[in-house]
Design a protein around this motif. Structure first.
Motif, mmCIF file in Angstrom:
data_model
loop_
_atom_site.group_PDB
_atom_site.id
_atom_site.type_symbol
_atom_site.label_atom_id
_atom_site.label_comp_id
_atom_site.label_asym_id
_atom_site.label_seq_id
_atom_site.Cartn_x
_atom_site.Cartn_y
_atom_site.Cartn_z
ATOM 1 N N LYS A 68 14.883 -27.486 -3.401
ATOM 2 C CA LYS A 68 14.909 -28.701 -2.596
ATOM 3 C C LYS A 68 13.915 -28.626 -1.443
ATOM 4 O O LYS A 68 13.294 -29.619 -1.082
ATOM 5 N N ASP A 69 13.801 -27.448 -0.855
ATOM 6 C CA ASP A 69 12.944 -27.244 0.313
ATOM 7 C C ASP A 69 11.913 -26.164 0.016
ATOM 8 O O ASP A 69 12.075 -25.386 -0.928
ATOM 9 N N PRO A 70 10.859 -26.079 0.825
ATOM 10 C CA PRO A 70 9.887 -24.991 0.635
ATOM 11 C C PRO A 70 10.579 -23.637 0.719
ATOM 12 O O PRO A 70 11.509 -23.443 1.509
ATOM 13 N N ARG A 71 10.133 -22.702 -0.102
ATOM 14 C CA ARG A 71 10.764 -21.382 -0.148
ATOM 15 C C ARG A 71 9.695 -20.313 0.026
ATOM 16 O O ARG A 71 8.702 -20.290 -0.701
ATOM 17 N N ILE A 72 9.900 -19.421 0.987
ATOM 18 C CA ILE A 72 8.994 -18.302 1.204
ATOM 19 C C ILE A 72 9.737 -17.005 0.900
ATOM 20 O O ILE A 72 10.845 -16.785 1.400
ATOM 21 N N GLU A 73 9.153 -16.164 0.063
ATOM 22 C CA GLU A 73 9.747 -14.885 -0.314
ATOM 23 C C GLU A 73 8.788 -13.750 0.030
ATOM 24 O O GLU A 73 7.579 -13.864 -0.195
ATOM 25 N N LEU A 74 9.324 -12.662 0.548
ATOM 26 C CA LEU A 74 8.548 -11.436 0.724
ATOM 27 C C LEU A 74 8.700 -10.603 -0.546
ATOM 28 O O LEU A 74 9.817 -10.289 -0.962
ATOM 29 N N VAL A 75 7.576 -10.266 -1.170
ATOM 30 C CA VAL A 75 7.588 -9.516 -2.428
ATOM 31 C C VAL A 75 6.993 -8.133 -2.185
ATOM 32 O O VAL A 75 5.794 -8.010 -1.916
ATOM 33 N N PRO A 76 7.801 -7.076 -2.279
ATOM 34 C CA PRO A 76 7.283 -5.727 -2.026
ATOM 35 C C PRO A 76 6.502 -5.179 -3.211
ATOM 36 O O PRO A 76 6.775 -5.525 -4.370
ATOM 37 N N GLY A 77 5.527 -4.338 -2.947
ATOM 38 C CA GLY A 77 4.767 -3.698 -4.013
ATOM 39 C C GLY A 77 5.604 -2.653 -4.729
ATOM 40 O O GLY A 77 6.373 -1.920 -4.099
ATOM 41 N N ASP A 78 5.459 -2.588 -6.070
ATOM 42 C CA ASP A 78 6.244 -1.637 -6.848
ATOM 43 C C ASP A 78 5.385 -0.759 -7.748
ATOM 44 O O ASP A 78 5.901 0.095 -8.473
ATOM 45 N N GLY A 79 4.059 -0.947 -7.728
ATOM 46 C CA GLY A 79 3.176 -0.134 -8.541
ATOM 47 C C GLY A 79 3.121 -0.522 -10.000
ATOM 48 O O GLY A 79 2.464 0.148 -10.798
ATOM 49 N N LEU A 80 3.799 -1.624 -10.377
ATOM 50 C CA LEU A 80 3.837 -2.037 -11.768
ATOM 51 C C LEU A 80 2.768 -3.094 -12.052
ATOM 52 O O LEU A 80 2.086 -3.579 -11.157
ATOM 53 N N VAL A 81 2.640 -3.435 -13.332
ATOM 54 C CA VAL A 81 1.733 -4.491 -13.768
ATOM 55 C C VAL A 81 2.575 -5.679 -14.209
ATOM 56 O O VAL A 81 3.535 -5.522 -14.959
ATOM 57 N N ALA A 133 7.596 -14.013 -16.567
ATOM 58 C CA ALA A 133 6.972 -12.840 -15.953
ATOM 59 C C ALA A 133 7.413 -11.602 -16.722
ATOM 60 O O ALA A 133 8.606 -11.321 -16.814
ATOM 61 N N VAL A 134 6.449 -10.893 -17.293
ATOM 62 C CA VAL A 134 6.731 -9.640 -18.012
ATOM 63 C C VAL A 134 6.144 -8.509 -17.177
ATOM 64 O O VAL A 134 4.930 -8.446 -16.969
ATOM 65 N N THR A 135 7.015 -7.624 -16.706
ATOM 66 C CA THR A 135 6.602 -6.540 -15.821
ATOM 67 C C THR A 135 6.747 -5.204 -16.537
ATOM 68 O O THR A 135 7.796 -4.910 -17.104
ATOM 69 N N VAL A 136 5.680 -4.394 -16.489
ATOM 70 C CA VAL A 136 5.648 -3.117 -17.205
ATOM 71 C C VAL A 136 4.865 -2.102 -16.370
ATOM 72 O O VAL A 136 4.199 -2.460 -15.399
ATOM 73 N N THR A 137 4.919 -0.846 -16.789
ATOM 74 C CA THR A 137 4.058 0.163 -16.182
ATOM 75 C C THR A 137 2.694 0.127 -16.881
ATOM 76 O O THR A 137 2.608 -0.230 -18.065
ATOM 77 N N PRO A 138 1.620 0.485 -16.185
ATOM 78 C CA PRO A 138 0.307 0.544 -16.852
ATOM 79 C C PRO A 138 0.330 1.485 -18.057
ATOM 80 O O PRO A 138 -0.278 1.202 -19.090
ATOM 81 N N GLU A 139 1.047 2.606 -17.913
ATOM 82 C CA GLU A 139 1.117 3.593 -18.996
ATOM 83 C C GLU A 139 1.774 3.005 -20.245
ATOM 84 O O GLU A 139 1.387 3.314 -21.374
ATOM 85 N N PHE A 140 2.777 2.146 -20.033
ATOM 86 C CA PHE A 140 3.458 1.523 -21.167
ATOM 87 C C PHE A 140 2.496 0.650 -21.957
ATOM 88 O O PHE A 140 2.475 0.693 -23.196
ATOM 89 N N LEU A 141 1.693 -0.146 -21.274
ATOM 90 C CA LEU A 141 0.732 -1.006 -21.969
ATOM 91 C C LEU A 141 -0.255 -0.182 -22.775
ATOM 92 O O LEU A 141 -0.524 -0.469 -23.943
ATOM 93 N N VAL A 142 -0.796 0.867 -22.155
ATOM 94 C CA VAL A 142 -1.806 1.687 -22.826
ATOM 95 C C VAL A 142 -1.229 2.380 -24.053
ATOM 96 O O VAL A 142 -1.787 2.334 -25.151
ATOM 97 N N SER A 143 -0.067 3.028 -23.898
ATOM 98 C CA SER A 143 0.488 3.836 -24.981
ATOM 99 C C SER A 143 1.070 2.997 -26.113
ATOM 100 O O SER A 143 1.060 3.401 -27.272
ATOM 101 N N ASN A 144 1.578 1.796 -25.814
ATOM 102 C CA ASN A 144 2.247 0.999 -26.839
ATOM 103 C C ASN A 144 1.387 -0.080 -27.463
ATOM 104 O O ASN A 144 1.677 -0.535 -28.570
ATOM 105 N N PHE A 145 0.328 -0.506 -26.785
ATOM 106 C CA PHE A 145 -0.468 -1.599 -27.321
ATOM 107 C C PHE A 145 -1.915 -1.228 -27.614
ATOM 108 O O PHE A 145 -2.570 -1.878 -28.409
#
Length: 301
Positions: A68-81, A133-145
């Motif tokens: 309904k109203d503008p929404r601001i979220e703080l998103v912390p870094g997690d090292g994922l892709v 939104a699909v979130t993964v580790t960089p290593e997962f993408l490399v090793s599985n795809f």
């Protein structure tokens, strides 16, 4: 929002069962799959998030809500892709002090946010957010795809191996196939265990499609479109999907959309990944081969 202001995706999934707005929660009895639906409080808007964890490495979140109203979220870094498949909505990410990334049209944004690098996200009021939104580790993408060789994925490989300590992203238009797969996840027709397996299957196909097409897209810049222009294009797309016989001319579609023909053809291809003519043919072919009275007789965009 799901885990609380400034919490990571890990914390969101760890605390799913304790979410105050939990609508449902399910675990697969024999596989490492679990998921939940978290509803947006009615005083804040309407809609929900569907969250699914696949094994230890894949987090899938589908969003379908309106604030309904503008929404601001703080998103912390997690090292994922994160591979962020945007269908509709209007989200702005403050990726640095000098740069804001606005996502207000169909697109795929793949980004890395190192630990300790926090950003703000701003959601416009009344904008219908529909995305995956699909979130993964960089290593997962490399090793599985990628397997043992990353030939043919040079741009994506370089992106995954680069560590600058800053927010990094690449953005490309959604192909027609990616759009349809992401929409399938947002409109998941199943619940319970079957819904988990469906999400796993479609999300895996979506990842394959995105990665396979990434180098061919070659990081094309995404043009900016106003909300009004996107509404015009959506009207054109809806008309093409419903006006099957006789097939509308480009002039008729342009008049329905409220755009000139040249702009319509260029913008339609950029936003939806296929031409006006291609969509018209695809919808009419699908309609022709769908039996009358079949429960899936409506054309899928």
């Amino acid at each position: 929002h799901i885990a609380g202001m400034g919490r990571s995706i890990f914390e969101a999934f760890e605390n799913l069962e304790r979410s105050p707005n939990l609508a449902r929660f399910v675990r697969h009895p024999s596989r490492k799959l679990f998921g939940a639906r978290v509803k947006l409080p009615p005083e804040e808007g309407e809609g929900y998030w569907d969250l699914t964890q696949i094994g230890d490495d894949v987090y899938v979140m589908t969003e379908n809500f309106v604030y309904k109203d503008p929404r601001i979220e703080l998103v912390p870094g997690d090292g994922l892709v994160q591979l962020y498949f945007k269908l509709t909505g209007d989200l702005t990410m403050s990726v640095s002090r000098a740069e804001a990334l606005r996502l207000n049209r169909p697109s795929l944004t793949i980004y890395r946010q190192p630990k300790g690098v926090d950003i703000d996200e701003w959601v416009e009021p009344s904008a219908h957010e529909r995305c995956v939104a699909v979130t993964v580790t960089p290593e997962f993408l490399v090793s599985n795809f990628f397997g043992t060789s990353t030939e043919g994925f040079r741009q994506l490989r370089d992106f995954l191996s680069c560590t600058t300590g800053e927010f990094q992203y690449l953005q490309v238009p959604l192909s027609s196939e990616m759009f349809q797969l992401a929409e399938k996840l947002v409109k998941n027709p199943h619940t319970g265990v079957l819904g988990l397996v469906y999400t796993e299957s479609v999300a895996t196909e979506l990842l394959c499609t995105a990665i396979a097409g990434f180098d061919s897209l070659n990081g094309m810049a995404v043009e900016h479109y106003s909300r009004n222009e996107l509404k015009c294009l959506a009207r054109a797309r809806q008309h093409l999907m419903t006006q099957l016989a006789p097939a509308p001319t480009i002039r008729q579609v342009a008049r329905i959309a409220g755009m000139n023909e040249t702009t319509l053809k260029r913008s339609f291809k950029a936003v939806y990944g296929e031409t006006v003519a291609d969509l018209s043919v695809r919808c009419r072919m699908q309609h022709a081969f769908t039996p009358v009275g079949h429960p899936h007789a409506s054309v899928k965009g």
